[in-house]
Design a protein around this motif. Structure first.
Motif, PDB file in Angstrom:
ATOM      1  N   SER B  37       0.661  -1.182  -0.181  1.00 51.26           N
ATOM      2  CA  SER B  37       0.373  -0.020  -0.185  1.00 51.26           C
ATOM      3  C   SER B  37       0.999   1.679   0.013  1.00 51.26           C
ATOM      4  O   SER B  37       0.244   2.207  -0.654  1.00 51.26           O
ATOM      5  N   TYR B  40       2.476   1.569  -3.047  1.00 54.78           N
ATOM      6  CA  TYR B  40       1.261   1.938  -4.186  1.00 54.78           C
ATOM      7  C   TYR B  40      -0.429   3.338  -3.866  1.00 54.78           C
ATOM      8  O   TYR B  40       0.130   4.413  -5.305  1.00 54.78           O
ATOM      9  N   PHE B  41       0.868   3.887  -2.828  1.00 57.69           N
ATOM     10  CA  PHE B  41      -0.438   5.271  -2.875  1.00 57.69           C
ATOM     11  C   PHE B  41       0.926   6.866  -2.729  1.00 57.69           C
ATOM     12  O   PHE B  41       0.114   7.189  -3.778  1.00 57.69           O
ATOM     13  N   SER B  44       0.940   7.011  -6.987  1.00 53.77           N
ATOM     14  CA  SER B  44      -0.306   6.669  -7.736  1.00 53.77           C
ATOM     15  C   SER B  44      -0.314   8.507  -7.489  1.00 53.77           C
ATOM     16  O   SER B  44      -0.770   8.849  -8.333  1.00 53.77           O
ATOM     17  N   LYS B  45       0.243   9.401  -6.484  1.00 56.97           N
ATOM     18  CA  LYS B  45       0.566  10.501  -5.929  1.00 56.97           C
ATOM     19  C   LYS B  45       1.404  10.910  -6.384  1.00 56.97           C
ATOM     20  O   LYS B  45       1.254  11.683  -7.732  1.00 56.97           O
TER      21      LYS B  45
ATOM     22  N   VAL C 122      -2.451   7.834   3.789  1.00 61.32           N
ATOM     23  CA  VAL C 122      -3.633   7.110   4.423  1.00 61.32           C
ATOM     24  C   VAL C 122      -4.581   6.984   5.917  1.00 61.32           C
ATOM     25  O   VAL C 122      -5.398   6.868   5.827  1.00 61.32           O
TER      26      VAL C 122
END
Lengths: 304, 300, 295
Positions: B37, B40-41, B44-45, C122
């Motif tokens: 994650s 991924y995060f 993606s940013k 997050v």
């Protein structure tokens, strides 16, 4: 060896416990005093986040506000104007603190929902190292310095000393204000210029570096640095208030749409005389009520 | 009869065994989910700079001009990449000889004194918070450089000195372990042939432990590469490739800490900062792969 | 003769460098302690910080640092132990295990600022925990966990084979063997490692700037109900730790004694880390003695 360490541990524990005991005593007393003038049954918690320049003021005001309204908790976060505006627009925070108008950071669609509450005015001044014997700089001279056209104080009538620029990062609200109202233009980051985001570090560097120039909010200026006049006008509270000294900005507290009752109560408190003449002045800001001029987002000034 | 009671007794054990097995596996799974994650995060940013804001990838990595709110906005991240690499490699160049000397001292020259005094000292260096390093750097090293060398004192030189002290423990710990793990037969053989201590160190110890020593250095560089607050305080933060070691410049981390809070999430400038974070993330992978490659060599 | 001279010179050089390292540390510690110790007083350690007036303290920050540490450890230790046990006892030597090892390695070397940003994106925004102690603890868990895994693995590997096999031969299940035979034996190693890792949590600032926040709301130290927003025990309140406070005071401090506060807080921070180091050694030795020879 073992015993000494036991002793140290014991001492630390005692201290920690004592800490709790003492603080509890202090706040209980405070509670007794203010419970007398508790005036509302509003409850809830408020999260204000954003500008680190505005944070001390909101924190200071929130302490007295919470003493008066026992049911409300106010949390004040730093993080920068950008964070504050993003979070209030995204609904994570109730109030977004910002040094600049929302439309300067966010795109129009996001900014349109936000309601502006101007709570204070902050004045800024160009400051130089105390050894630089210059008291006044014109707009053109400042532009020449910050665009790199002039690189030695000698050319401005000062000592033979290289000019060292202590700037803010391009994203900074303080820099945006300074460029807009003192220079009248955006500048590029020059080779060799120093960039610091925090006022404390900027002040320390200007005070220590020979030939340094930068800019600070009036509240940060002390004897270690020298504030210079702008076009012959001294950076004082009065000159800002009557509109003769142009380098200043509003401090904004944005809400998304119209605020909830408890948020409104807090914002009303921020603009009340108690805060405006108390914390605002103590922290070196200028009360909005004292301003004799108003300025809109495009910089147009009107007499009140 | 006897069999059934046996089965009944075995059952709780079996259940316990499976609970344990599943629990530990879930813990591992969590680690894997976290890393995926994160990648991924951040990706993606970070990639939206190229896909949403249409910044040219080549321009981003080779451009030398960073003016995100200029007209038109320019995103040239080369100065930051250059700053990060030059400060961390220079820091390793300072710290590696010191670290290796310290471990030689602890393992070969004075094991007793070394273990008793030097090792705790080095562990303590590792425990000092980076904020404090930055503070000391700004109050001691920067004024010193300003007075001694031309320039403002801030810059790559100040940054790498501060980082060198910070990564010294990383390098020393790993090299000490490597030196201590060397079979004593090798050294004794060398001494038996009449070599001096320095000859033994120089000809036997250092060459055989070289991959492990390099592992320590690479891990040191990796740590220096990702350090943020201490560097930001002493590097000056001008987004330019400097002309000297004593001229203000930026690193990837200092650019992020300086502007992240001031920019609104989703804006082109904010996305560009996430791209810098993505570069940091990818560099971590690169460093780990280099370390693995070195470790495999040292096993042979 | 020449070889001997070279030997002497090299030895001297190494000794000088070792001395230099000690000098650097003593110099740094001296610098921080001399500037800071004078400012540490009972009042300084217990009272709340002041924004503009003199005489602010670091009481809430000190409490926050300790509480955040406890919170992080409460999350990290069970997870780290579990993952460590899996890696050392259950994992089969195959591609998947290799991959997991890589994950642990990468995770432990992520720059703290990247972890902080991930936390902001997050934990703070997406999951909606906001700037809170809990968000901070989760972010710290991300880089504490791999350390914990490695420490557990090392500890379990140090258990003698015979001890483990004897237990299995008695018909005790594998899980039971791990928890009641191997873990107690590995405890000293795990304990020492954990405390040293805790010391690093204490000094972390970059990741917390973006997750635990930079403000400390008023705390009511008489309210120990963890659900009350003014309670010091509420994990969902924003909290500024000592390291973050130093950063903030240094950069934006308006109080007239800001630099003394920063110096004093730095000294407190270093003394605490020092105590952690000493405690780790002492406890490790104590437990080791208890579980081994002197039973």
């Amino acid at each position: 060896m073992k015993k000494t360490m036991m002793l140290i541990l014991a001492a630390v524990l005692t201290l920690a416990l004592a800490a709790c005991g003492k603080n509890s005593g202090g706040s209980a007393e405070g509670g007794d005093q203010s419970s007398a003038n508790t005036n509302s049954e509003l409850t809830g918690s408020i999260l204000a986040t954003g500008s680190s320049a505005l944070q001390p003021l909101v924190e200071e005001a929130s302490k007295t506000f919470m003493d008066k309204n026992k049911g409300i908790t106010v949390q004040v976060q730093g993080g920068g104007s950008g964070t504050g505006l993003t979070q209030v627009a995204g609904g994570q925070a109730d109030i977004g603190n910002s040094d600049v108008f929302a439309s300067e950071k966010l795109d129009a669609a996001q900014a349109k929902d936000l309601v502006d509450h101007q709570v204070a005015v902050v004045g800024m001044a160009a400051v130089v190292n105390p050894k630089v014997n210059i008291d006044n700089l014109t707009k053109q001279q400042l532009v020449d310095i910050f665009t790199g056209k002039v690189t030695n104080w000698k050319e401005l009538g000062g000592p033979d000393q290289k000019i060292q620029i202590v700037n803010r990062p391009a994203s900074s609200g303080t820099r945006a204000t300074f460029e807009k109202y003192a220079l009248g233009m955006k500048t590029e980051d020059l080779q060799g210029s120093i960039q610091e985001d925090s006022s404390g570090t900027v002040k320390k560097l200007i005070a220590e570096t020979p030939g340094a120039i930068g800019y600070l909010a009036l509240s940060y200026i002390d004897d270690s640095v020298k504030a210079v006049k702008y076009e012959g006008v001294a950076p004082t509270e009065d000159n800002v208030a009557n509109g003769t000294y142009p380098i200043w900005a509003y401090e904004h507290m944005y809400t998304k749409g119209e605020p909830k009752p408890e948020v409104k109560a807090f914002l009303d408190y921020m603009t009340s005389d108690e805060v405006q003449n108390g914390a605002v002045k103590d922290l070196g800001y200028i009360p909005v009520s004292k301003m004799q001029v108003v300025r809109d987002v495009d910089g147009n000034i009107k007499k009140k | 009869m006897a069999r059934s009671t046996e089965r009944q007794q075995a059952k709780p054990h079996l259940v316990e065994e499976w609970v344990g097995r599943i629990y530990t596996f879930l813990c591992i799974l969590l680690l894997i989910v976290t890393i995926f994650s994160m990648v991924y995060f951040v990706a993606s940013k970070g990639l939206s700079t190229f896909f949403v804001n249409k910044v040219n990838i080549a321009d981003f990595f080779t451009g030398v001009k960073w003016s995100p709110d200029g007209v038109p906005p320019l995103f040239g991240a080369l100065p930051f990449i250059f700053g990060s690499f030059s400060t961390s490699i220079l820091a390793a160049l300072i710290a590696a000889p010191m670290g290796i000397c310290a471990s030689l001292f602890m393992v070969e020259i004075a094991p007793k004194f070394g273990r008793k005094y030097l090792q705790p000292v080095i562990e303590l260096l590792a425990g000092i918070p980076s904020v404090v390093y930055g503070f000391v750097g700004l109050s001691v090293i920067v004024p010193f450089f300003r007075n001694v060398f031309p320039g403002q004192g801030l810059g790559i030189a100040a940054g790498s000195v501060v980082l060198a002290v910070m990564i010294l423990p990383t390098i020393t710990t790993i090299t000490t372990d490597a030196l201590a793990a060397l079979p004593s037969g090798l050294k004794e053989g060398s001494y038996a042939l009449g070599s001096t201590r320095w000859q033994t160190i120089y000809r036997i110890v250092l060459p055989t432990t070289l991959p492990a020593l390099l592992t320590g250095v690479v891990l040191g560089i990796a740590r220096a590469f990702g350090e943020a607050l201490a560097v930001q305080m002493v590097i000056g933060n001008a987004p330019h490739i400097p002309h000297s070691l004593f001229e203000s410049t930026s690193t990837l981390t200092s650019a992020i800490t300086l502007s992240m809070g001031n920019t609104a999430m989703g804006s082109a400038q904010n996305n560009a900062l996430w791209t810098l974070a993505l570069i940091l993330l990818l560099m971590t992978f690169v460093f780990v792969f280099i370390v693995r490659w070195l470790e495999r060599r040292s096993k042979i | 003769m020449k070889a001997k001279t070279a030997d002497k010179i090299a030895t001297a050089a190494i000794v000088v460098v070792a001395g230099l390292i000690i000098a650097i540390l003593v110099g740094m510690l001296g610098f921080i302690l001399v500037r800071g110790l004078g400012h540490i007083s009972f009042h300084f350690l217990t009272s709340a910080p002041e924004t503009i007036r003199k005489g602010g303290g670091i009481g809430p920050q000190l409490f926050n640092s300790l509480f955040l540490l406890v919170l992080t450890m409460v999350i990290t230790i069970p997870l780290g132990l579990g993952a460590g046990i899996y890696m050392s006892e259950y994992a089969k030597p195959n591609k998947l295990t290799d991959f997991i090892r890589l994950v642990v390695e990468v995770l432990s070397s992520f720059p703290s600022i990247v972890v902080g940003l991930f936390g902001l994106l997050v934990i703070v925004n997406l999951f909606g925990f906001g700037f809170s102690l809990f968000s901070g603890a989760l972010a710290l868990t991300v880089f504490n966990l791999p350390l914990m895994v490695r420490i557990t693995e090392q500890g379990l590997k140090s258990v003698p084979r015979e001890q483990k096999e004897a237990s299995l031969a008695l018909g005790i299940s594998k899980w039971k063997t791990i928890t009641s035979v191997m873990l107690p034996y590995a405890l000293p190693v795990i304990l020492t490692g954990t405390i040293l890792a805790a010391g690093r949590v204490f000094g972390e600032a970059a990741a917390l700037l973006f997750t635990a926040g930079m403000s400390s709301p008023r705390l009511d130290f008489t309210d120990w109900n963890p659900l009350s927003p003014v309670s010091p025990l509420n994990p969902f309140r924003p909290a500024e730790t000592l390291a973050v406070h130093i950063w903030k005071v240094n950069s934006e401090g308006l109080a007239p004694d800001a630099s003394e506060i920063a110096a004093g807080a730095s000294a407190v921070l270093i003394i605490t880390v020092l105590l952690f180091n000493l405690a780790a050694r002492w406890l490790g030795r104590l437990v080791y003695r208890k579980f081994t020879a002197t039973k």
